[in-house]
Write an enzyme that holds these catalytic residues in place. Structure first.
Site, mmCIF file in Angstrom:
data_model
loop_
_atom_site.group_PDB
_atom_site.id
_atom_site.type_symbol
_atom_site.label_atom_id
_atom_site.label_comp_id
_atom_site.label_asym_id
_atom_site.label_seq_id
_atom_site.Cartn_x
_atom_site.Cartn_y
_atom_site.Cartn_z
ATOM 1 N N HIS A 34 5.618 -1.614 -0.629
ATOM 2 C CA HIS A 34 6.041 -0.678 0.419
ATOM 3 C C HIS A 34 7.463 -1.014 0.840
ATOM 4 O O HIS A 34 7.708 -2.067 1.426
ATOM 5 C CB HIS A 34 5.097 -0.761 1.615
ATOM 6 N N ASP B 91 1.654 0.886 -3.565
ATOM 7 C CA ASP B 91 2.006 0.782 -2.147
ATOM 8 C C ASP B 91 0.747 0.544 -1.318
ATOM 9 O O ASP B 91 -0.109 1.426 -1.190
ATOM 10 C CB ASP B 91 2.685 2.084 -1.703
#
Length: 363
Positions: free
Chosen positions: A323, A292
């Protein structure tokens, strides 16, 4: 297939492992370019918007005369509501990111939940997503006061329905703070966070990739510029609209106020998402990706010890997914949505089994 579930051993954890292991969500075909999280983010930003779902908006007045908006999803126009996959009457409260941006992914998740018999409703904060700002006050990063009023209202409106909550990205700070402050009185049956931000202060101070920060910053400024007159009473609007980072904007809005200024340190003492994590008393699934680019490296951004020690926190960690991405081929472009809905189904199944075993009446 490469996902890991990190949690404290318990009967609930064993049930969740079995349920997710049987679910096709974790075994489907993934996106062909999984190693480039920045490309996944760019794909999300450039993705053409789909047909807007039909929603019924409801404005809820708060004790200080402020307003929040609840958007009840009623599906694409002409669609028929499906059934199965969860308790048919479960209300699913969807919380967008801290900028109030209702992403295509959140809408897609809401529609899939609607098809499976849930009742999805989107929570819009003061001044966000077209909700009128009637007081010169916005909601701080981890202040769950307005969310508490919304949960109370939903419980009054649907007293017999299980109430679930799901947050996306930085909006998870609000949900985690609410669960911690409310403890066993949260009135939620279960909760889930997709790509959550666990450490708010560290996240603001570290900064994010410009590809993510600048669109959010512009989105926030555009919304705030509508309320220049009313907000000018409490903040320096010139400084606010010239902010060059999310941290500078947050600090201007909530620390450098004209009436009650405070320090950056004091602000985070009141707004860290996990400040009361030990008090959480409902199952919470956190779906996270090791790559992420927004949350940051797992070693410093994931509270691993919390998942090892608390019987209520479950971390579903995947090596790749970006994400709020978790892409896959097929009609459902995010396998994370399927995993979250399976989690809610498994929690309902487990709670029903416990009620039958103990002979407890349903609340």
């Amino acid at each position: 297939g490469c996902c890991q579930l990190l949690c404290k051993p318990s009967a609930l954890a064993q049930h969740l492992v079995r349920s997710l292991g049987r679910s096709s969500a974790l075994w489907g075909g993934h996106w062909p370019w999984p190693r480039w999280p920045q490309l996944q983010m760019l794909r999300q930003l450039l993705q053409l918007p789909g047909p807007e779902p039909a929603v019924a908006r409801e404005l809820l007045q708060l004790p200080d005369a402020g307003l929040v908006a609840l958007d009840w999803l009623v599906g694409p126009r002409g669609s028929r509501r499906g059934s199965g996959g969860g308790t048919p009457s479960s209300v699913l409260l969807l919380i967008p990111n801290a900028a109030g941006k209702v992403t295509g992914g959140l809408l897609q998740l809401g529609l899939r939940a609607l098809e499976r018999g849930f009742v999805p409703v989107i929570f819009n904060r003061r001044g966000h997503n077209g909700c009128p700002l009637t007081t010169p006050r916005l909601q701080p990063f981890g202040d769950p006061g307005d969310l508490r009023e919304v949960v109370t209202y939903l419980r009054c409106r649907h007293p017999a329905a299980p109430l679930l909550a799901l947050s996306e990205g930085s909006g998870s700070a609000l949900l985690l703070a609410y669960l911690g402050e409310s403890g066993s009185s949260s009135r939620l049956a279960a909760a889930a966070c997709i790509s959550p931000i666990f450490r708010g202060r560290d996240w603001f101070e570290a900064g994010m990739p410009w590809l993510y920060e600048w669109p959010l910053l512009l989105h926030l400024k555009r919304g705030l510029s509508r309320y220049v007159g009313s907000l000018a009473e409490v903040v320096d609007m010139d400084r606010l609209l010239s902010s060059r980072s999310l941290r500078e904007l947050e600090e201007t809005l909530f620390c450098w106020t004209k009436s009650c200024p405070t320090s950056w340190e004091a602000y985070w003492e009141r707004n860290e998402p996990l400040r009361d994590a030990d008090e959480v008393a409902v199952p919470v699934l956190c779906l996270c990706s090791a790559d992420d680019p927004v949350r940051g490296p797992p070693a410093r951004s994931l509270p691993l010890e919390l998942f090892r020690s608390s019987p209520y926190f479950f971390l579903l960690l995947t090596p790749r997914g970006g994400h709020c991405g978790f892409p896959q081929r097929g009609p459902s472009r995010c396998w994370g949505h399927e995993a979250v809905l399976e989690f809610f189904r498994a929690m309902a199944e487990f709670l029903r089994a416990e009620e039958r075993r103990k002979g407890l009446p349903r609340p």
